[in-house]
Design a protein around this motif. Sequence first.
Motif: not given
Length: 255
Positions: A104, A108, A151, A154, A161, A252
């Motif tokens: 993740w 991101l 996401f 997660t 989210i 997360i």
Amino acid sequence: MAENSTGRGEPSRTLALLWGEPTETPKRKGPPRSVTVDQVVGAALGLADEHGLAAITMRAVAERVGVSAMSVYTYVPGKPELLDLMVDACYAGMTRTPWGRRGWRSRLAAIADTNRELLVAHPWLTEVAALSRPPLGPGVMAKYEHELAAFDNTGLSDVDIDAALTYLLGFVQAHCRSAHDAARATTDTAMSDAEWWAANQAVLARAFDAESYPRAVRIGSAAGGAQGSAWAADRAWEFGLARTLDGLAALIGEQ
């Protein structure tokens, strides 16, 4: 709401233009149209990228695309709708690679990087792309869907989210605004940061009194020496993005 921002046009007309649907405008008489809405939007994008938002007038767009000032309104009702179309076109052109098995943080970070690249390529976007009222066209929806998918797995709720994505994009926008301001300062003064500091040595020597401002002098000198100026865009980006992701890690968890 600011004059140059998304979501200011009449919603039904804007959505029809964004999705290529017929509008309620009566069928026009006369010769067939010589250009397309996409060409009008492309002309506006060129003006904004070259000269900034101040250059975006319906007359200027008409001149660039090669139609009369009045006939351009038969393609796009006005500047508010045109800005929405411009923003959506920028979003539609973004590269969207499947996320695959990336963690993740990597996903991101990629969202942040691609949005930064977009705002560097089109600086005016930081002035018009309102997070609260995005133009709900195909470009916006494709971007939103792709970024939400980062996401997946997660463990966050749908509401979290959406909030996490907004938080991440907010950091990107704030950073890019600061970077644009720094670039404008250099352009407006015709001086680099190093030249500005050198030219103001006499004033700085008086202002930076180590006895009165020990922390400001010590820390400011250390930071300036490390990054070559009072503020460095790349260093600020790396530090800020890492801290933004660290904040999301509290929700997360490191996976």
